[in-house]
Design a protein around this motif. Structure first.
Motif: not given
Lengths: 173, 416
Positions: A3-5, A52-56, A81-83, A100-101
């Motif tokens: 989970r992340g922002r 809790r960072t997620i890169i999009v 994670a990177i999406l 790194l997912p």
């Protein structure tokens, strides 16, 4: 479940902006990589990124060089994670190899805004977006099983260490 | 109906490899260099593994050489020690090799049908010899060295046909820029670009390497050119290993695109993308620096092309021209042919064989707001120096012409 922002970027985020070549002389020094991640694209990255960072991102994330320092820099900076709509192939493999997912999620760059909260289920290839416009679920391309095993081991080094030295760690058999 | 790559991967994996499958292929050649060698060795140590086939490894000092500061000296030392520890098949010290992608084919390390991996994204260069050559990361390299093999998803192949013949002052660089602008920077992600057709068959090896090298700028896993007489005569006297040529069957391609070389004109890729392509004659911009070198512009044919434009002319007063021969062999041959003298006469600064300013590390880094034109392969933001600098990619003829006029210039305007 991760989970992340979200911090959001566009298409063709290349490895030269993820970690400029001028820092490669430091090898893979975590402090250097962390400090300079994304600085040529987004000088604010260092202050925006949290634990809790997620890169999009859009298409072709990580294009360019084969430098493994690119996913490492993002990982050390706190990216979980990177999406992206799609990834450059070397970056994709490097990210998995350093633990790194990364997941391809068609439509993600339209569905998510900067600052949204997202929840990633790598096993099932699902992304739950908890955005301002309510909750929705997107389907990504599931990561092949043998790559999931590498991720779960924490990367290719611990994965192969376990394989080469199975007799040293009986409980991971 | 199978592609050449399916055939090579079938041979290397010992099974019938078809597009989309994941196979484990045995590696014939491993290449690593100073920026990544230390990371590879650390990963190997982390795995508690050794190198299965050290005789197949080629280690080359090329990025930050000669060492520009203490940190790069340490990376250089680490590669040297890595080689001493395992006894690699070949090691190229500063001054005795050059840029890895120039040295690998030139010194005969690759033959048709090989599976080649390198810790550099431009490893596909060797695909011009009919090999399957791919760039990988440092940890992946450690795994490949430890296991002797690596997994690959068998990629589909797109055929790029070049019709006609190249007009004077138009190069392979112009052709590949045209291709990248047509299919985009992600137009070939996870795929192979195979080049064929009369225009391609008419090119010497030096030029062919530019096509496979820059396939990665369209996202390709690799570039490929099946071997012919030009390939085999290039390999003669370079390699004693027997070639295992593979050819794509007609109808095995996922897609086929045709480009007419005869109607090409000198092109540039404007900042900050190799796909941002326009005619050199349409660009109106002054330059501060011109660079002729790198793994797509530092071969003998590139220096010859540059001298054809520069002989009897002088580099514009406001411009620095930096020329870096791609290898010791190129340097020696260029000296013998009088090319270096002609370049120095015109006002060029000559650097030692290395990657030079291509990746913004040293020997000609751009300052804030500066504009460069370069015969290299990438112009991402900050690639050659300050994030506010701007880079045009072009052929050596176009770079040389621009050095003379001080602005981005179609070489046909200078040579006439």
């Amino acid at each position: 479940m991760i989970r992340g922002r979200v911090i959001k970027y566009g298409d063709d985020v290349d490895t030269d902006v993820i970690i400029p070549a001028r820092y490669l002389k430091h090898g893979a020094d975590p402090q250097v990589l962390k400090e300079h991640a994304m600085e040529d694209l987004d000088p604010e990255f260092g202050s925006k990124v949290r634990e809790r960072t997620i890169i999009v991102a859009g298409r072709n994330f990580g294009c360019g060089s084969s430098r493994e320092q690119a996913p490492l820099a993002l990982k050390y900076a706190g990216v979980r994670a990177i999406l992206a709509e799609s990834f450059a192939r070397i970056f994709f493999r490097n990210a998995i190899n350093v633990g790194l997912p990364v997941m391809e999620v068609p439509g993600i760059s339209e569905a998510v805004e900067d600052g949204d909260e997202v929840e990633v289920d790598l096993e099932r290839g699902l992304v739950r977006v908890l955005g301002r416009g309510g909750e929705r679920v997107l389907r990504g391309t599931r990561i092949p099983e043998f790559l999931m095993e590498i991720l779960e081991a924490g990367g290719l080094v611990p994965y192969l260490r376990r394989r080469f030295h199975a007799e040293d760690s009986p409980d991971t058999g | 109906m199978r592609t050449a790559i399916e055939k090579i991967l079938s041979r290397a994996s010992g099974r019938d490899a078809t597009v989309g499958e994941i196979v484990e292929a045995e590696i014939d050649v491993y290449m690593t260099h100073d920026p990544m060698g230390a990371l590879v060795e650390d990963a190997l140590d982390g795995m508690g593994a050794g190198v299965r086939h050290p005789e197949r490894v080629v280690a080359i000092q090329d990025h930050f050489v000669p060492a520009k500061d203490i940190e790069s000296a340490i990376l250089s030392m680490r590669l040297r020690e890595f080689h001493r520890r395992f006894g690699f098949g070949a090691y190229y010290e500063v001054g005795r090799g050059g840029i890895c992608h120039v040295v690998m084919p030139e010194e005969g390390h690759v033959v048709p049908g090989d599976v080649v991996v390198g810790t550099d994204s431009h490893t596909p260069t060797s695909g011009a010899l009919g090999a399957f050559a791919v760039g990988i990361g440092a940890t992946e390299m450690a795994a490949a060295m430890a296991l002797g093999k690596l997994w690959f998803k068998v990629p589909p192949t797109i055929l790029i046909r070049g019709e006609g013949a190249f007009p004077p002052l138009v190069h392979a660089k112009d052709f590949i820029l045209k291709v990248i602008s047509a299919i985009g920077t992600d137009g070939a992600v996870y795929k192979v670009l195979e080049f064929d057709g009369p225009a391609i068959r008419g090119l010497e090896m030096d030029e062919r390497f530019v096509l496979t090298n820059m396939s990665v700028e369209a996202g390709a896993k690799t570039g490929f050119i099946s071997p012919d007489g030009v390939t085999l005569s290039y390999l003669e006297k370079r390699s004693s290993r027997p070639p295992r040529p593979a050819y794509s069957d007609r109808g095995s391609f996922e897609d086929e695109l045709t480009f007419d070389a005869a109607s090409l004109e000198p092109l540039v890729a404007a900042p900050h993308s190799p796909a941002n392509v326009r005619a050199a004659s349409e660009v109106d911009e002054e330059i501060d620096q011109a660079f002729i070198g790198s793994c797509t512009g530092g071969r003998l044919s590139d220096l010859r092309a540059a001298v054809r434009v520069l002989r009897g002319r002088r580099v514009s007063e406001g411009v620095r021209l930096i020329v870096i021969p791609g290898s010791r062999r190129v340097y020696r041959e260029a000296l013998r042919m009088g090319l270096i003298e002609a370049l120095v006469e015109s006002g060029a600064a000559i650097g030692p064989p290395s990657c030079g300013p291509c990746l913004g590390a040293h020997l000609g880094v751009l300052g804030p707001g500066e504009v460069g034109i370069s015969s290299s392969n990438r112009n991402f933001r900050g690639r050659m120096g300050h994030p506010e600098s701007r880079v045009y990619l072009a052929s050596p003829s176009t770079v040389a012409a621009s050095a003379v006029t001080g602005r981005v210039t179609d070489p046909r305007e200078v040579v006439g």
